[in-house]
Design a protein around this motif. Structure first.
Motif, PDB file in Angstrom:
ATOM      1  N   GLN A  34       0.827  -1.209   0.000  1.00  0.00           N
ATOM      2  CA  GLN A  34       0.000   0.000   0.000  1.00  0.00           C
ATOM      3  C   GLN A  34       0.866   1.267   0.000  1.00  0.00           C
ATOM      4  O   GLN A  34       0.560   2.247  -0.679  1.00  0.00           O
ATOM      5  CB  GLN A  34      -0.932  -0.002   1.207  1.00  0.00           C
ATOM      6  N   MET A  35       1.951   1.217   0.757  1.00  0.00           N
ATOM      7  CA  MET A  35       2.870   2.355   0.777  1.00  0.00           C
ATOM      8  C   MET A  35       3.568   2.532  -0.566  1.00  0.00           C
ATOM      9  O   MET A  35       3.751   3.660  -1.048  1.00  0.00           O
ATOM     10  CB  MET A  35       3.909   2.174   1.882  1.00  0.00           C
ATOM     11  N   GLU A  36       3.945   1.424  -1.204  1.00  0.00           N
ATOM     12  CA  GLU A  36       4.574   1.500  -2.517  1.00  0.00           C
ATOM     13  C   GLU A  36       3.634   2.152  -3.531  1.00  0.00           C
ATOM     14  O   GLU A  36       4.049   2.946  -4.369  1.00  0.00           O
ATOM     15  CB  GLU A  36       4.969   0.105  -2.993  1.00  0.00           C
ATOM     16  N   LEU A  37       2.366   1.803  -3.443  1.00  0.00           N
ATOM     17  CA  LEU A  37       1.369   2.400  -4.324  1.00  0.00           C
ATOM     18  C   LEU A  37       1.289   3.904  -4.112  1.00  0.00           C
ATOM     19  O   LEU A  37       1.260   4.690  -5.068  1.00  0.00           O
ATOM     20  CB  LEU A  37       0.006   1.743  -4.079  1.00  0.00           C
ATOM     21  N   GLU A  38       1.275   4.338  -2.858  1.00  0.00           N
ATOM     22  CA  GLU A  38       1.082   5.754  -2.560  1.00  0.00           C
ATOM     23  C   GLU A  38       2.323   6.594  -2.819  1.00  0.00           C
ATOM     24  O   GLU A  38       2.221   7.809  -3.001  1.00  0.00           O
ATOM     25  CB  GLU A  38       0.615   5.924  -1.111  1.00  0.00           C
ATOM     26  N   LYS A  39       3.499   5.977  -2.850  1.00  0.00           N
ATOM     27  CA  LYS A  39       4.722   6.741  -3.125  1.00  0.00           C
ATOM     28  C   LYS A  39       4.692   7.348  -4.525  1.00  0.00           C
ATOM     29  O   LYS A  39       5.164   8.461  -4.742  1.00  0.00           O
ATOM     30  CB  LYS A  39       5.945   5.841  -2.971  1.00  0.00           C
ATOM     31  N   ASN A  40       4.170   6.591  -5.478  1.00  0.00           N
ATOM     32  CA  ASN A  40       4.019   7.105  -6.838  1.00  0.00           C
ATOM     33  C   ASN A  40       2.925   6.294  -7.528  1.00  0.00           C
ATOM     34  O   ASN A  40       3.212   5.319  -8.218  1.00  0.00           O
ATOM     35  CB  ASN A  40       5.326   7.014  -7.621  1.00  0.00           C
ATOM     36  N   PRO A  41       1.671   6.684  -7.325  1.00  0.00           N
ATOM     37  CA  PRO A  41       0.559   5.922  -7.899  1.00  0.00           C
ATOM     38  C   PRO A  41       0.658   5.746  -9.409  1.00  0.00           C
ATOM     39  O   PRO A  41       0.305   4.693  -9.937  1.00  0.00           O
ATOM     40  CB  PRO A  41      -0.675   6.747  -7.514  1.00  0.00           C
ATOM     41  N   THR A  42       1.146   6.739 -10.112  1.00  0.00           N
ATOM     42  CA  THR A  42       1.228   6.652 -11.576  1.00  0.00           C
ATOM     43  C   THR A  42       2.181   5.548 -11.996  1.00  0.00           C
ATOM     44  O   THR A  42       1.840   4.692 -12.833  1.00  0.00           O
ATOM     45  CB  THR A  42       1.695   7.995 -12.168  1.00  0.00           C
ATOM     46  N   GLN A  43       3.385   5.558 -11.447  1.00  0.00           N
ATOM     47  CA  GLN A  43       4.365   4.541 -11.803  1.00  0.00           C
ATOM     48  C   GLN A  43       3.908   3.152 -11.369  1.00  0.00           C
ATOM     49  O   GLN A  43       4.074   2.174 -12.103  1.00  0.00           O
ATOM     50  CB  GLN A  43       5.716   4.868 -11.151  1.00  0.00           C
ATOM     51  N   PHE A  44       3.326   3.067 -10.184  1.00  0.00           N
ATOM     52  CA  PHE A  44       2.877   1.776  -9.662  1.00  0.00           C
ATOM     53  C   PHE A  44       1.798   1.176 -10.563  1.00  0.00           C
ATOM     54  O   PHE A  44       1.897   0.028 -11.011  1.00  0.00           O
ATOM     55  CB  PHE A  44       2.348   1.942  -8.241  1.00  0.00           C
ATOM     56  N   ILE A  45       0.750   1.944 -10.838  1.00  0.00           N
ATOM     57  CA  ILE A  45      -0.404   1.417 -11.574  1.00  0.00           C
ATOM     58  C   ILE A  45      -0.094   1.223 -13.052  1.00  0.00           C
ATOM     59  O   ILE A  45      -0.428   0.185 -13.634  1.00  0.00           O
ATOM     60  CB  ILE A  45      -1.622   2.349 -11.382  1.00  0.00           C
ATOM     61  N   GLN A  46       0.575   2.181 -13.658  1.00  0.00           N
ATOM     62  CA  GLN A  46       0.765   2.131 -15.105  1.00  0.00           C
ATOM     63  C   GLN A  46       1.954   1.279 -15.541  1.00  0.00           C
ATOM     64  O   GLN A  46       1.925   0.692 -16.624  1.00  0.00           O
ATOM     65  CB  GLN A  46       0.915   3.544 -15.662  1.00  0.00           C
ATOM     66  N   LYS A  47       2.994   1.178 -14.712  1.00  0.00           N
ATOM     67  CA  LYS A  47       4.202   0.510 -15.163  1.00  0.00           C
ATOM     68  C   LYS A  47       4.602  -0.723 -14.351  1.00  0.00           C
ATOM     69  O   LYS A  47       5.159  -1.664 -14.897  1.00  0.00           O
ATOM     70  CB  LYS A  47       5.367   1.506 -15.185  1.00  0.00           C
ATOM     71  N   LYS A  48       4.353  -0.711 -13.057  1.00  0.00           N
ATOM     72  CA  LYS A  48       4.899  -1.765 -12.210  1.00  0.00           C
ATOM     73  C   LYS A  48       3.894  -2.849 -11.826  1.00  0.00           C
ATOM     74  O   LYS A  48       4.272  -3.979 -11.534  1.00  0.00           O
ATOM     75  CB  LYS A  48       5.477  -1.147 -10.930  1.00  0.00           C
ATOM     76  N   ALA A  49       2.612  -2.499 -11.793  1.00  0.00           N
ATOM     77  CA  ALA A  49       1.596  -3.417 -11.264  1.00  0.00           C
ATOM     78  C   ALA A  49       1.588  -4.765 -11.986  1.00  0.00           C
ATOM     79  O   ALA A  49       1.490  -5.822 -11.358  1.00  0.00           O
ATOM     80  CB  ALA A  49       0.218  -2.776 -11.330  1.00  0.00           C
ATOM     81  N   ALA A  50       1.680  -4.747 -13.306  1.00  0.00           N
ATOM     82  CA  ALA A  50       1.620  -5.994 -14.069  1.00  0.00           C
ATOM     83  C   ALA A  50       2.755  -6.935 -13.687  1.00  0.00           C
ATOM     84  O   ALA A  50       2.548  -8.145 -13.523  1.00  0.00           O
ATOM     85  CB  ALA A  50       1.668  -5.684 -15.569  1.00  0.00           C
ATOM     86  N   GLY A  51       3.959  -6.390 -13.522  1.00  0.00           N
ATOM     87  CA  GLY A  51       5.093  -7.218 -13.125  1.00  0.00           C
ATOM     88  C   GLY A  51       4.934  -7.764 -11.721  1.00  0.00           C
ATOM     89  O   GLY A  51       5.250  -8.937 -11.454  1.00  0.00           O
ATOM     90  N   TYR A  52       4.444  -6.929 -10.814  1.00  0.00           N
ATOM     91  CA  TYR A  52       4.203  -7.386  -9.446  1.00  0.00           C
ATOM     92  C   TYR A  52       3.157  -8.512  -9.421  1.00  0.00           C
ATOM     93  O   TYR A  52       3.307  -9.513  -8.703  1.00  0.00           O
ATOM     94  CB  TYR A  52       3.716  -6.229  -8.575  1.00  0.00           C
ATOM     95  N   LEU A  53       2.100  -8.341 -10.203  1.00  0.00           N
ATOM     96  CA  LEU A  53       1.060  -9.370 -10.276  1.00  0.00           C
ATOM     97  C   LEU A  53       1.621 -10.691 -10.801  1.00  0.00           C
ATOM     98  O   LEU A  53       1.271 -11.764 -10.310  1.00  0.00           O
ATOM     99  CB  LEU A  53      -0.090  -8.905 -11.160  1.00  0.00           C
ATOM    100  N   ASN A  54       2.487 -10.605 -11.789  1.00  0.00           N
ATOM    101  CA  ASN A  54       3.065 -11.830 -12.358  1.00  0.00           C
ATOM    102  C   ASN A  54       3.862 -12.605 -11.318  1.00  0.00           C
ATOM    103  O   ASN A  54       3.807 -13.841 -11.275  1.00  0.00           O
ATOM    104  CB  ASN A  54       3.955 -11.483 -13.550  1.00  0.00           C
ATOM    105  N   ILE A  55       4.600 -11.906 -10.473  1.00  0.00           N
ATOM    106  CA  ILE A  55       5.372 -12.575  -9.417  1.00  0.00           C
ATOM    107  C   ILE A  55       4.437 -13.292  -8.452  1.00  0.00           C
ATOM    108  O   ILE A  55       4.651 -14.444  -8.073  1.00  0.00           O
ATOM    109  CB  ILE A  55       6.246 -11.550  -8.668  1.00  0.00           C
ATOM    110  N   SER A  56       3.366 -12.616  -8.064  1.00  0.00           N
ATOM    111  CA  SER A  56       2.407 -13.205  -7.139  1.00  0.00           C
ATOM    112  C   SER A  56       1.696 -14.403  -7.767  1.00  0.00           C
ATOM    113  O   SER A  56       1.483 -15.444  -7.128  1.00  0.00           O
ATOM    114  CB  SER A  56       1.386 -12.146  -6.709  1.00  0.00           C
TER     115      SER A  56
END
Length: 384
Positions: A34-56
């Motif tokens: 949740q903190m990672e998301l709030e540090k930079n919501p744009t980067q988290f949602i648009q660029k990083k989320a898909a990679g994080y989901l794949n790991i999970s």
């Protein structure tokens, strides 16, 4: 193990099966995301989320026995079943064969769908007490007709806490050419699961119950045969995606705009927690507590077990038939006066006291429940 959980120490918690309970290390990982998301919501949602989901998803796919490209995360199994039923295209007169032990929200979902489509939801009676697996299977398939198109079955019942012979049901349903949908809400982290071996067409389950992740964390597995026909419950950015080489199935169902996926990302930490704490042994000890105490609670409440007392039908939960005209009042008394959190379940005119336990419970918790029941029997008319 009790110190590892966030549960109120003043409450004897005998209701893990309802919503689970999250240990501190997993909840801390949840807050990290949740903190990672709030540090930079744009980067988290648009660029990083898909990679994080794949790991999970890689971690979860190994744990439940399927390929990561064949499932996506959802809030809960009810969302999953709503997604499936909207894409089935059943006609008037077609039948969905289920049991009279399914979860209430699932019953409502199918009733809604059938009211729109003209299909028929068949709640085949599974009589109690269950005598044997063979008897249960015979009763279930007595509901099959030439109009049956879908088999919908819970792997483990919420109300009656029974483990159903899903493997055998899937085998016969495949031979009959039926669509197979399994509700495994109570399965991962509780009883062995290998989706690949079961080979259903659809399988939904939670990780926020017995896998101990934060709430709102479930998944829907879809066999490749049905992925192209499954429409998204929410149409969003995944529709006609512009991403080269994207998986259309996952794009449709995973890309839903702004939402907090932090709970989904805790799965690797949850699996590591289970491994670090030898969870197979912890689970087995909890199951043994159920087997050791079920008959005694039935005797105390002057009722009979609803199944043979064995691991074939029972996991870390059991449901004890009780006689009460005031189930709500009984539940509230147990909580308010005795500080025991435990559900009173009702289905088709029967009422059950359902005990569900995990590694933070002990025999002392069950002894406290026993003494509370004795006190209620002696001093009130709530149990009669």
């Amino acid at each position: 193990m009790k110190s590892q959980f966030l549960l109120d120490p003043e409450i004897t918690y005998l209701n893990h099966g309802a919503f689970g309970a999250c240990p501190k290390p997993i909840f801390q990982n949840y807050q990290f995301w949740q903190m990672e998301l709030e540090k930079n919501p744009t980067q988290f949602i648009q660029k990083k989320a898909a990679g994080y989901l794949n790991i999970s998803k890689e971690a979860l796919s190994k744990y439940v026995g399927c390929n990561p490209e064949d499932f996506f995360f959802v809030q809960n199994p009810t969302v999953a079943i709503n997604t499936i039923m909207r894409s089935l295209c059943l006609k008037a007169g077609d039948e969905i064969l289920a049991t009279n032990h399914e979860y209430g929200a699932m019953d409502k979902t199918w009733e809604f769908y059938c009211s729109k489509s003209g299909a028929k939801y068949v709640r085949q009676n599974i009589s109690l007490p269950v005598v044997s697996k063979a008897q249960l299977l015979t009763e279930f398939w007595n509901g099959y007709t030439t109009k049956t198109k879908v088999v919908f079955i819970n792997h483990m019942s919420s109300c009656t806490a029974l483990i159903f012979p899903v493997k055998e049901i899937c085998e016969k349903a495949r031979a009959l050419g039926l669509i197979i949908i399994v509700d495994g809400a109570h399965v991962p982290g509780h009883i062995d699961l290998n989706i690949r071996a079961l080979d259903p067409d659809f399988y939904t389950a939670t990780t926020h119950k017995w896998m101990l992740t934060p709430k709102g964390n479930s998944f829907l597995y879809v066999k490749k045969t049905y992925q192209s026909m499954l429409e998204p419950l929410v149409v969003s950015w995944g529709y006609q995606s512009q991403v080269p080489n994207a998986n259309p199935f996952l794009e449709l169902h995973q890309l839903q705009g702004t939402r907090d996926i932090s709970a989904f990302l805790t799965v690797p930490t949850a699996i590591q927690f289970l491994e670090d704490n030898n969870w197979s042994q912890q689970s087995q000890q909890s199951k043994q507590l159920i087997l050791d105490n079920y008959q005694a609670f039935c005797d105390l409440l002057q009722s009979e077990p609803i199944c043979p007392i064995s691991s074939e039908f029972l996991g870390q939960m059991c449901s004890i038939p009780i006689r009460t005209q005031q189930p709500v009042e009984l539940k509230e008394l147990l909580y308010q006066h005795y500080k025991i959190e435990i559900p009173i379940m009702q289905i088709y005119g029967a009422t059950y006291l359902r005990i569900s336990i995990n590694a933070y419970n002990s025999q002392a918790d069950l002894d406290k429940l026993r003494l509370a029941i004795i006190d209620i029997q002696e001093n009130t008319d709530l149990l009669n």
